[in-house]
Design a protein around this motif. Structure first.
Motif, PDB file in Angstrom:
ATOM      1  N   SER A  10       1.802  -2.259  -2.571  1.00 47.20           N
ATOM      2  CA  SER A  10       2.158  -2.676  -3.737  1.00 47.20           C
ATOM      3  C   SER A  10       3.572  -2.960  -4.072  1.00 47.20           C
ATOM      4  CB  SER A  10       1.506  -2.446  -5.113  1.00 47.20           C
ATOM      5  OG  SER A  10       1.717  -1.053  -4.996  1.00 47.20           O
ATOM      6  N   GLY A 128      -4.510  -8.700  -5.946  1.00 50.13           N
ATOM      7  CA  GLY A 128      -3.779  -9.838  -4.545  1.00 50.13           C
ATOM      8  C   GLY A 128      -5.346  -9.780  -3.790  1.00 50.13           C
ATOM      9  N   ASP A 153       1.755 -12.971  -6.789  1.00 56.37           N
ATOM     10  CA  ASP A 153       1.453 -11.853  -6.251  1.00 56.37           C
ATOM     11  C   ASP A 153       1.505 -10.367  -7.492  1.00 56.37           C
ATOM     12  OD1 ASP A 153       1.332  -9.182  -5.629  1.00 56.37           O
ATOM     13  OD2 ASP A 153       3.824  -8.693  -4.818  1.00 56.37           O
ATOM     14  N   SER A 156       4.006  -8.407  -8.781  1.00 51.57           N
ATOM     15  CA  SER A 156       5.017  -8.014  -8.668  1.00 51.57           C
ATOM     16  C   SER A 156       6.494  -8.405  -9.556  1.00 51.57           C
ATOM     17  CB  SER A 156       6.106  -9.529  -8.264  1.00 51.57           C
ATOM     18  OG  SER A 156       5.651 -10.497  -9.168  1.00 51.57           O
ATOM     19  N   SER A 217       6.576 -12.703  -0.713  1.00 54.29           N
ATOM     20  CA  SER A 217       4.972 -12.729  -1.225  1.00 54.29           C
ATOM     21  C   SER A 217       4.390 -14.155  -0.948  1.00 54.29           C
ATOM     22  CB  SER A 217       3.868 -12.291  -2.142  1.00 54.29           C
ATOM     23  OG  SER A 217       4.609 -10.756  -2.244  1.00 54.29           O
TER      24      SER A 217
END
Length: 708
Positions: A10, A128, A153, A156, A217
């Protein structure tokens, strides 16, 4: 051999970044904050505080906390200023409130942040995983919404939110950012707490906008789905006589299953014909001359040599074939492979401007991700590629085959135990034992005991791993929060898990065991994991090498050990080639940022041919072969492929160590719980020596001399 989905990271668990602050854990010498601008020129200056403001803030803090804290204060203020923006407010007021000099308060702050980030990272990973649940797993046809969900995502925005909430700045004010040079040079003398602090600060060493992260992503998710559904129905490959070499129902994903089928065909009476057909399919995929209509379509027959497409006779179509159009269309795939790769490159270029110390995806992959400079990795791979041992091992393979070597022999599998057995026998064995993913999950305790773990430890590990049927070839996904489960994904066809799926499952199990020990056994969760993906690949290779033994198909002997060494060398040689192609392609992309998919296709073809002609054609022939570009990682996971040959080199060092210790289970746990320190420090702890190609080369030399 399979692959592992690159370790999910992440934005909070970003690889430790090299920040050129000149600071050190032991002797910090901060660089003025005005020296580095982390924002792209298109957005204008970051409007960081002036040097006069920083000097004033520093003087106030020293006056409040004492001269003994000056070095920490200077370093912390400089680190905060590096990423501070005008909209963040009054830096001085923030620093006066949040700088911590009391050791007990600092310890408590560290402990609370470590606990927070375990939970935050873990739950973000789980979210996710949920967004990609249906694109990752074989749960039937996808709904139109699924690719959109998979591209989202949820993590993000988290890093930027933590900067806006000032949490990221608290970390930067109170804990040291370190350079790769410092971690490499000083890391062996650091305490575990110092290592954890370095990883904590490294999480906030860049500030990339959420929309930039999200775009990256989204493009990776789209490429993953493209690859996950790139199947070839082998029964529908025909020659000019209309003959079918492969059995009905055999659906192989590119590249993993295609390559593994090729390797299995050495034991087939018509194996050479099959292999040449697979090579032709691979070449069509790489050059994008494959007809788009035949991809994952069991209702069309295709001659990969002539590229003719015909409607398959009804009696040849699989009874459970998915609905697809049956129209004989030979129109080639429109460079989708390279369009996907370009989309990821362009998303990465937007990240570049926010990481001035590693302003390319190449730099981030090596300096920040692997913590091994590209030049060193290239030197290790070149040492293998140019080794005089290559033609000697090739000569032994040629003697065994009784013919001149051909390009497909880059994947020669004859050194592996059981390689002389038709894979259909192994398929029957694994399908009977593992009709479903659940059956494999139930057998985990027995498998783990077979790997040398005690019954109690095997049960403990199995209870923390879940097995899923994969839509793609298979991958492993770790947990980042204690209480969650590592996920093992492998392909399970309707008739059960074939040997390819089983082989992948054992590989992924190695990842999951490493991941589980690394989460529950490490002393600081900020150090969860291993140094980089090459290390988790290495530990997975240790498991995978024993897949047949775990099926009850033979115990190691002196001769099988010799075979293992030669097989490891040959695989490392092949994977060094694919890694060289991957690296060269990314350098080409940065030199040609406005390239079209067609231009990228031509470049990839040219680069793969050049690498082949330099290192492989002198041994295998087939000048201008493009096979080295077939690996699907190139499309969906940028610059992942160097981890494979590095993983083989690391795995060999580990195996050499295990052969001396003879305690695989206990030693595996000891290695996997050391955490994400630098590669050489980890290897020295694990085996007594830094990462090197020498152990494999020495052992290969000895194996050749020991030829019966």
């Amino acid at each position: 051999m399979s692959w592992s989905k690159p370790r999910w990271v992440s934005p909070l668990r970003a690889w430790p970044l090299v920040m050129m602050l000149g600071c050190s854990t032991t002797s910090p010498t901060p660089t003025p904050a005005s020296a580095v601008d982390v924002r792209p020129a298109a957005e204008g200056p970051a409007m960081k505080p002036t040097s006069d403001v920083l000097a004033q803030v520093t003087a106030e803090l020293v006056a409040k906390h004492g001269e003994a804290q000056r070095a920490r204060i200077e370093r912390g203020v400089a680190q905060v200023a590096l990423l501070w923006r005008a909209e963040d407010g009054d830096l001085g007021a923030f620093a006066r409130e949040q700088f911590v000099s009391d050791p007990q308060v600092l310890d408590a702050t560290f402990a609370r942040l470590e606990r927070l980030f375990e939970q935050l990272d873990g739950h973000m990973l789980e979210l996710g995983r949920e967004t990609q649940w249906y694109t990752d797993l074989d749960l039937g046809p996808l709904l139109p919404v699924e690719p959109l969900v998979a591209s989202y995502d949820p993590s993000s925005h988290v890093t930027e939110d933590l900067f806006r909430a000032k949490v990221g700045f608290v970390v930067l004010l109170n804990f040291p950012l370190t350079t790769l040079e410092e971690r490499t040079r000083q890391g062996a003398t650091w305490t575990r707490r110092q290592w954890a602090e370095a990883r904590l600060a490294g999480r906030f060493s860049m500030r990339i906008p959420a929309d930039v992260r999200q775009e990256s992503s989204r493009e990776v998710a789209a490429a993953n789905l493209y690859i996950a559904e790139y199947n070839v129905w082998m029964h529908h490959l025909v020659d000019e006589r209309g003959e079918r070499l492969f059995p009905k129902g055999l659906r192989l994903i590119s590249h993993w299953n295609l390559r593994d089928e090729l390797k299995a065909d050495y034991a087939d009476p018509r194996g050479r014909e099959k292999q040449r057909t697979i090579v032709q399919v691979m070449e069509r995929i790489i050059t994008q001359t494959i007809p788009a209509a035949v991809i994952d379509n069991p209702r069309l027959d295709w001659n990969p040599f002539t590229n003719a497409v015909t409607v398959a006779p009804p009696q040849t179509v699989e009874a459970d074939a998915p609905p697809r159009e049956a129209r004989a269309d030979a129109t080639r795939e429109a460079d989708v492979r390279y369009a996907r790769m370009l989309a990821i490159f362009r998303a990465e270029r937007k990240v570049d401007a926010y990481v001035p110390v590693a302003p390319t995806r190449i730099a981030r992959a090596f300096e920040l991700g692997r913590e091994l400079p590209e030049a060193r990795v290239k030197a290790l791979l070149t040492q293998v590629l140019e080794s005089p041992l290559v033609p000697r091992v090739a000569a032994e393979i040629q003697s065994r085959l009784g013919r001149k070597l051909e390009p497909q022999d880059v994947w020669y599998a004859g050194f592996k135990p059981g390689a002389k057995r038709p894979e259909s026998e192994l398929d029957a064995l694994t399908r009977k034992r593992y009709p479903t993913a659940e059956a494999f999950a139930k057998d985990l305790p027995r498998i783990l005991q077979g790997m040398g773990f005690s019954a109690e430890k095997a049960d403990w590990l199995a209870a923390r791993i879940r097995v899923d049927a994969s839509r793609g070839a298979g991958h492993a996904q770790q947990a980042l929060r204690r209480g969650d489960f590592a996920r093992l994904r492998t392909r399970v066809e309707k008739g059960g898990m074939d040997y390819k799926g089983y082989n992948i499952a054992v590989h992924e199990l190695g990842h999951n065991v490493e991941q589980t020990f690394g989460l529950y056994g490490v002393d600081h969760t900020l150090l969860t994991g291993v140094p980089n993906n090459a290390f988790t690949e290495a530990l997975a290779f240790v498991f995978q090498a024993r897949d047949l033994e775990l099926l009850g198909q033979g115990k190691p002997t002196a001769e099988s050990e010799r075979e293992r060494v030669l097989g490891d060398f040959w695989q490392t040689w092949e994977r060094s080639g694919i890694a060289m192609v991957d690296m060269a392609v990314w350098h080409w992309l940065y030199a040609n940022p406005e390239a079209t998919p067609a231009q990228l296709r031509d470049a990839v073809v040219s680069i793969s041919r050049d690498v082949w002609n330099r290192y492989f054609a002198p041994v295998l022939g087939g000048e201008d072969t493009t096979l080295l570009a077939v690996y699907s990682h190139m499309i969906s996971y940028p610059l992942y492929l160097p981890d494979y040959p590095l993983g083989h080199l690391i795995a060999f060092q580990i195996e050499e160590h295990l052969s001396r210790k003879g305690l695989l289970g206990a030693e595996f746990e000891r290695m996997a719980t050391y955490g994400s320190v630098t590669p050489d420090l980890w290897m020295t702890h694990a085996t007594g020596a830094p990462v090197s190609a020498e152990p494999l080369l020495r052992a290969t030399e000895a194996a050749l001399k020991a030829r019966p």
